[in-house]
Design a protein around this motif. Structure first.
Motif, PDB file in Angstrom:
ATOM      1  N   ARG A   9       0.854  -1.193   0.000  1.00 40.86           N
ATOM      2  CA  ARG A   9       0.000   0.000   0.000  1.00 40.86           C
ATOM      3  C   ARG A   9       0.888   1.241   0.000  1.00 40.86           C
ATOM      4  NH1 ARG A   9      -3.833   0.159   4.879  1.00 40.86           N
ATOM      5  NH2 ARG A   9      -1.812   0.370   5.854  1.00 40.86           N
ATOM      6  N   GLU A  10       0.551   2.224  -0.817  1.00 45.22           N
ATOM      7  CA  GLU A  10       1.315   3.467  -0.842  1.00 45.22           C
ATOM      8  C   GLU A  10       1.084   4.241   0.449  1.00 45.22           C
ATOM      9  OE1 GLU A  10       0.809   5.879  -4.331  1.00 45.22           O
ATOM     10  OE2 GLU A  10       1.685   4.354  -5.627  1.00 45.22           O
ATOM     11  N   ASP A  11       2.086   4.975   0.867  1.00 46.90           N
ATOM     12  CA  ASP A  11       1.988   5.782   2.084  1.00 46.90           C
ATOM     13  C   ASP A  11       0.799   6.725   2.005  1.00 46.90           C
ATOM     14  OD1 ASP A  11       4.264   4.594   3.082  1.00 46.90           O
ATOM     15  OD2 ASP A  11       5.600   6.239   2.519  1.00 46.90           O
ATOM     16  N   GLY A  12       0.075   6.817   3.120  1.00 48.82           N
ATOM     17  CA  GLY A  12      -1.053   7.730   3.203  1.00 48.82           C
ATOM     18  C   GLY A  12      -2.338   7.204   2.607  1.00 48.82           C
ATOM     19  N   GLU A  13      -2.316   6.008   2.072  1.00 46.70           N
ATOM     20  CA  GLU A  13      -3.510   5.428   1.447  1.00 46.70           C
ATOM     21  C   GLU A  13      -4.207   4.473   2.413  1.00 46.70           C
ATOM     22  OE1 GLU A  13      -4.877   6.035  -1.578  1.00 46.70           O
ATOM     23  OE2 GLU A  13      -3.341   7.498  -2.080  1.00 46.70           O
ATOM     24  N   GLY A  14      -5.522   4.402   2.321  1.00 47.00           N
ATOM     25  CA  GLY A  14      -6.288   3.458   3.121  1.00 47.00           C
ATOM     26  C   GLY A  14      -6.259   2.076   2.495  1.00 47.00           C
ATOM     27  N   ALA A  15      -6.979   1.146   3.109  1.00 46.33           N
ATOM     28  CA  ALA A  15      -6.978  -0.246   2.645  1.00 46.33           C
ATOM     29  C   ALA A  15      -7.452  -0.383   1.204  1.00 46.33           C
ATOM     30  CB  ALA A  15      -7.852  -1.090   3.569  1.00 46.33           C
ATOM     31  N   ASP A  16      -8.375   0.478   0.765  1.00 45.33           N
ATOM     32  CA  ASP A  16      -8.872   0.431  -0.614  1.00 45.33           C
ATOM     33  C   ASP A  16      -8.194   1.476  -1.496  1.00 45.33           C
ATOM     34  OD1 ASP A  16     -10.552  -1.631  -0.002  1.00 45.33           O
ATOM     35  OD2 ASP A  16     -12.309  -0.358   0.293  1.00 45.33           O
TER      36      ASP A  16
END
Length: 82
Positions: free
Chosen positions: A65-72
């Protein structure tokens, strides 16, 4: 990520089934053993693209997951062509 991909593909603006179609078209053009990093967004592509590539025999190296992104949010999928 320790391995450097040979290709990159951003499908964050696409929806299924185009997420997999665009990924598959690129992987088909790649030489065996090379890698692609795919940026994808959303639960459906995150579930379907890696599963479909693995079913075709390709190796899923990582999903991050990219930094700052939520699970979706936006993820980076690293795949090695069989």
């Amino acid at each position: 990520m320790t391995e450097k991909p040979n290709y990159s593909l951003d499908i964050t603006g696409e929806v299924c089934p185009m997420t997999f179609v665009k990924t598959k078209l690129l992987v088909e053009r790649m030489p065996s053993g090379e890698m692609v990093e795919v940026r994808l967004k959303g639960a459906e592509p995150l579930a379907n693209v890696p599963r479909s590539l693995a079913e075709l025999g390709h190796q899923i190296i990582s999903t991050v997951r990219e930094d700052g992104e939520g699970a979706d949010g936006i993820h980076r999928l690293l795949v090695r062509k069989k």
